[in-house]
Design an enzyme around this catalytic site. Structure first.
Site, PDB file in Angstrom:
ATOM      1  N   PHE A 147      69.112  89.020 104.741  1.00 45.83           N
ATOM      2  CA  PHE A 147      69.619  89.954 105.759  1.00 45.83           C
ATOM      3  C   PHE A 147      69.289  91.405 105.445  1.00 45.83           C
ATOM      4  CE2 PHE A 147      73.115  90.491 102.716  1.00 45.83           C
ATOM      5  CZ  PHE A 147      73.377  91.841 102.840  1.00 45.83           C
ATOM      6  N   LYS A 171      61.876  82.025 109.613  1.00 46.38           N
ATOM      7  CA  LYS A 171      63.309  81.751 109.793  1.00 46.38           C
ATOM      8  C   LYS A 171      64.033  82.988 109.274  1.00 46.38           C
ATOM      9  CE  LYS A 171      66.967  80.646 108.369  1.00 46.38           C
ATOM     10  NZ  LYS A 171      68.082  81.628 108.490  1.00 46.38           N
ATOM     11  N   GLU A 174      70.283  84.782 109.625  1.00 52.74           N
ATOM     12  CA  GLU A 174      71.135  84.587 110.802  1.00 52.74           C
ATOM     13  C   GLU A 174      72.088  85.763 111.010  1.00 52.74           C
ATOM     14  OE1 GLU A 174      70.949  82.955 107.982  1.00 52.74           O
ATOM     15  OE2 GLU A 174      72.660  81.638 107.613  1.00 52.74           O
ATOM     16  N   SER A 224      69.144  85.164  97.723  1.00 53.92           N
ATOM     17  CA  SER A 224      69.964  85.189  96.511  1.00 53.92           C
ATOM     18  C   SER A 224      69.455  84.165  95.492  1.00 53.92           C
ATOM     19  CB  SER A 224      71.421  84.898  96.878  1.00 53.92           C
ATOM     20  OG  SER A 224      71.482  83.648  97.530  1.00 53.92           O
ATOM     21  N   CYS A 279      67.817  94.733  96.983  1.00 51.96           N
ATOM     22  CA  CYS A 279      67.527  93.955  95.773  1.00 51.96           C
ATOM     23  C   CYS A 279      67.004  94.851  94.668  1.00 51.96           C
ATOM     24  CB  CYS A 279      66.496  92.888  96.075  1.00 51.96           C
ATOM     25  SG  CYS A 279      64.931  93.591  96.598  1.00 51.96           S
ATOM     26  N   GLU A 377      75.767  89.871  90.535  1.00 53.08           N
ATOM     27  CA  GLU A 377      75.146  90.771  91.513  1.00 53.08           C
ATOM     28  C   GLU A 377      76.222  91.073  92.563  1.00 53.08           C
ATOM     29  OE1 GLU A 377      72.221  89.215  94.334  1.00 53.08           O
ATOM     30  OE2 GLU A 377      71.099  91.078  94.159  1.00 53.08           O
TER      31      GLU A 377
HETATM   32  P1  NAD Z   1      70.848  84.307 101.092  1.00 54.51           P
HETATM   33  O1  NAD Z   1      70.283  83.632  99.900  1.00 54.51           O
HETATM   34  O2  NAD Z   1      72.259  84.045 101.451  1.00 54.51           O
HETATM   35  O3  NAD Z   1      69.988  83.947 102.409  1.00 54.51           O
HETATM   36  C1  NAD Z   1      68.584  84.069 102.444  1.00 54.51           C
HETATM   37  C2  NAD Z   1      68.022  83.051 103.427  1.00 54.51           C
HETATM   38  O4  NAD Z   1      68.318  81.735 102.953  1.00 54.51           O
HETATM   39  C3  NAD Z   1      68.608  83.153 104.838  1.00 54.51           C
HETATM   40  O5  NAD Z   1      67.564  83.013 105.773  1.00 54.51           O
HETATM   41  C4  NAD Z   1      69.601  81.985 104.909  1.00 54.51           C
HETATM   42  O6  NAD Z   1      69.682  81.424 106.197  1.00 54.51           O
HETATM   43  C5  NAD Z   1      69.029  80.982 103.935  1.00 54.51           C
HETATM   44  N1  NAD Z   1      70.057  80.227 103.197  1.00 54.51           N
HETATM   45  C6  NAD Z   1      71.292  80.653 102.834  1.00 54.51           C
HETATM   46  N2  NAD Z   1      71.934  79.690 102.138  1.00 54.51           N
HETATM   47  C7  NAD Z   1      71.097  78.641 102.058  1.00 54.51           C
HETATM   48  C8  NAD Z   1      71.180  77.342 101.465  1.00 54.51           C
HETATM   49  N3  NAD Z   1      72.273  76.943 100.805  1.00 54.51           N
HETATM   50  N4  NAD Z   1      70.130  76.503 101.586  1.00 54.51           N
HETATM   51  C9  NAD Z   1      69.003  76.893 102.240  1.00 54.51           C
HETATM   52  N5  NAD Z   1      68.874  78.115 102.822  1.00 54.51           N
HETATM   53  C10 NAD Z   1      69.897  78.981 102.735  1.00 54.51           C
HETATM   54  O7  NAD Z   1      70.593  85.879 100.877  1.00 54.51           O
HETATM   55  P2  NAD Z   1      71.144  87.090 101.740  1.00 54.51           P
HETATM   56  O8  NAD Z   1      72.608  87.256 101.479  1.00 54.51           O
HETATM   57  O9  NAD Z   1      70.673  87.006 103.134  1.00 54.51           O
HETATM   58  O10 NAD Z   1      70.347  88.298 101.053  1.00 54.51           O
HETATM   59  C11 NAD Z   1      70.798  89.013  99.939  1.00 54.51           C
HETATM   60  C12 NAD Z   1      70.213  88.451  98.655  1.00 54.51           C
HETATM   61  O11 NAD Z   1      68.778  88.512  98.717  1.00 54.51           O
HETATM   62  C13 NAD Z   1      70.586  89.263  97.432  1.00 54.51           C
HETATM   63  O12 NAD Z   1      70.844  88.381  96.379  1.00 54.51           O
HETATM   64  C14 NAD Z   1      69.354  90.105  97.152  1.00 54.51           C
HETATM   65  O13 NAD Z   1      69.200  90.528  95.816  1.00 54.51           O
HETATM   66  C15 NAD Z   1      68.286  89.145  97.526  1.00 54.51           C
HETATM   67  N6  NAD Z   1      67.033  89.829  97.814  1.00 54.51           N
HETATM   68  C16 NAD Z   1      66.032  89.737  96.898  1.00 54.51           C
HETATM   69  C17 NAD Z   1      64.851  90.415  97.106  1.00 54.51           C
HETATM   70  C18 NAD Z   1      63.736  90.319  96.121  1.00 54.51           C
HETATM   71  O14 NAD Z   1      62.649  90.738  96.463  1.00 54.51           O
HETATM   72  N7  NAD Z   1      63.927  89.774  94.938  1.00 54.51           N
HETATM   73  C19 NAD Z   1      64.680  91.182  98.276  1.00 54.51           C
HETATM   74  C20 NAD Z   1      65.716  91.237  99.201  1.00 54.51           C
HETATM   75  C21 NAD Z   1      66.895  90.549  98.957  1.00 54.51           C
END
Ligand code: NAD
Length: 492
Positions: A147, A171, A174, A224, A279, A377
């Site tokens: 997000f 994808k 959401e 994450s 991030c 985090e």
């Molecule tokens: P998230 O992991 O909750 O969601 C990311 C994506 O995965 C979304 O599209 C979501 O629909 C999907 N998803 C969520 N849970 C899932 C599951 N159990 N199984 C399969 N798919 C699933 O992350 P978020 O809260 O949207 O974003 C924030 C996180 O992203 C933070 O931890 C941040 O550090 C990380 N991030 C990392 C970078 C990087 O380059 N390393 C960049 C941006 C964000």
């Protein structure tokens, strides 16, 4: 209130929405995201595979022209795209425009695909034998994004994947999916053929179908750490190539010789920008020697001048958090830090800005590893200060941390800085630069629990990830040069 559509063949495809999308500044539900069933996902993937058959053979000039036009359209629509981001993410409009600019860098890089896809040629490796190499698209790529950068991270993946002749199914998160819908429409306007870029809305169940589906060849994921680990394992077990970027805990080391006004400004910008939901945000300041006593007051006085408010108010330095649940989770860390005996220098959890998901800036001093304030985090406007005696202690702290996304050192000593860049087990390092996100001609990636898989995102490693190598060995023998010889061919 609207339903946020999928985008298939450049057209909006409406479906009943079930997952709420909020305006985090007001707390109101502004739309709903549909979660497709398995049959719908199957159809989308079948369409993508059909499109891949032709797009993979499109000319480099056709792809270049589309990417140049897309760049132009994104620039032209920057304000509209920024407003869409702010309305669902909450970040300030200036921050959203910055995100668009950093995403656009990747489109500009991909515009150089004639150079990027050049193979190599070695004439006469043996008598009458030449060798050349080429790279071909992987096929259908699923891009799964978080997000916190709803346009930049999709462009990290999509620009290079399309440039190299792949079809992409995005994808999006959401939580803030609307900007992807507009990007897909702009791609259509730029001339991208039907089926080459699809926005498939959904949640974890949608992701899990993509990970296991035989019609998907490669997975690019950012999110994450627990989800990144799951994505990488599942996709590679299903035989796909995968890159899965995870979470972070980024340390900023401040040496006793640093300019502390510069360091304090940097800590504020990198710690609280976008409400800490980056991030590459700095979440831990490592104060070396006597720096803590001098630096913490400087950070605090700057903190007291920050304005928290709606992202579309130009006076706001940062906006709300993404959801009420996330805001409450972040606030819980501050309460727990107090129970753990740390010094809560500023507690922004009491800020009251109405029903939006706001949290004021929080600063916690004398934090120690082995507690939630350090280990987790937090992903909010919370900066922890850890005090250590020496440079070696600072490096040991960073290297013991399971994350390894970004880090920075603030010093006026080039020798210390040079050693730091070699000593730390972290992928992206800043020297007097607190958010060292590489430009698009380098690649982005952390170490340890911040990246699963070997391929970093975008730049040269992105081009390599989205392509497969072929090496062709060629000979045009005259009949008189042909003979029977069952020995293994050598070049001698
Ligand atoms: P998230 O992991 O909750 O969601 C990311 C994506 O995965 C979304 O599209 C979501 O629909 C999907 N998803 C969520 N849970 C899932 C599951 N159990 N199984 C399969 N798919 C699933 O992350 P978020 O809260 O949207 O974003 C924030 C996180 O992203 C933070 O931890 C941040 O550090 C990380 N991030 C990392 C970078 C990087 O380059 N390393 C960049 C941006 C964000």
């Amino acid at each position: 209130m609207s339903t946020i559509p999928h985008v298939i063949n450049g057209e909006r495809h409406e479906a009943p929405g079930t997952l709420p999308v909020f305006n985090p500044a007001t707390g109101e539900i502004t739309g709903h995201v549909p979660v497709p069933d398995a049959a719908f996902v199957d159809d989308v993937i079948a369409g993508a595979r059909r499109a891949a058959a032709t797009w993979s053979r499109s000319t480099l000039s056709e792809r270049t022209n589309i990417l140049f036009t897309l760049r132009h359209l994104i620039v032209e629509h920057t304000d509209e795209l920024a407003r869409l981001i702010t309305a669902e993410h909450g970040k300030t409009l200036a921050d959203a425009r910055g995100e668009i600019a950093r995403g656009l860098e990747n489109v500009e890089y991909a515009c150089g695909l004639n150079e990027l896809l050049k193979g190599s040629f070695s004439p006469q490796v043996a008598t009458g034998v030449d060798v050349h190499s080429l790279r071909e698209p992987v096929g259908v790529v699923a891009a799964i994004t978080p997000f916190n950068f709803p346009i930049m991270v999709p462009l990290w993946m999509t620009a290079n994947a399309l440039a190299t002749g792949n079809v992409v199914i995005l994808k999006p998160s959401e939580r803030d999916p609307s900007v992807s819908v507009r990007v897909a429409e702009l791609m259509k306007e730029a001339g991208l053929p039907d089926g080459v870029f699809t926005v498939l809305q959904g949640d974890a169940s949608t992701v899990n179908q993509l990970l296991e589906h035989p019609g998907i060849d490669a997975i690019s994921f950012v999110g994450s750490t627990p989800v990144a680990r799951h994505v990488y394992r599942t996709a590679t077990t299903a035989g796909k190539r995968a890159q899965a970027l995870g979470g972070a805990k980024n340390h900023m080391v401040v040496m006793p010789d640093a300019d502390l006004d510069v360091a304090a400004d940097a800590a504020i910008n990198a710690g609280y920008g976008s409400a800490g939901e980056r991030c590459m945000a700095i979440s831990v300041v490592v104060a070396v020697g006597d720096v803590g006593d001098r630096l913490v007051p400087k950070i605090t006085e700057r903190l007291d001048r920050l304005v928290v408010g709606p992202g579309d108010d130009p006076r706001s330095d940062f906006g709300p958090l993404i959801t009420a649940a996330h805001r409450d989770r972040v606030a819980g860390y501050v309460a727990r830090a107090s129970e753990d005996g740390f010094t809560v220098v500023r507690d922004g959890t009491t800020v009251d800005l109405g029903p939006g998901f706001f949290l004021g800036p929080c600063l916690i001093d004398r934090v120690r590893p082995g507690t939630p304030a350090y280990d987790d985090e937090i992903f909010g406007p919370v900066l922890a200060v850890v005090r250590v005696e020496t440079y070696a202690d600072a490096v040991a702290l960073i290297n013991a941390n399971p994350y390894g996304n970004g880090t920075a050192i603030f010093t006026r000593d080039g020798n210390t800085a040079r050693h730091f860049t070699r000593d730390v087990t972290v992928g992206m390092i800043g020297v007097n630069v607190p958010i060292p996100v590489p430009v698009a001609s380098y690649s982005f990636g952390g170490w340890k629990d911040s990246l699963f898989g070997h391929a970093h995102m975008y730049g040269p490693e992105g081009i390599a990830f989205y392509t497969r190598a072929k090496v062709v060995t060629t000979r045009w023998p005259q009949p008189s040069e042909s003979q029977i010889d069952l020995g293994f061919p050598t070049t001698r």
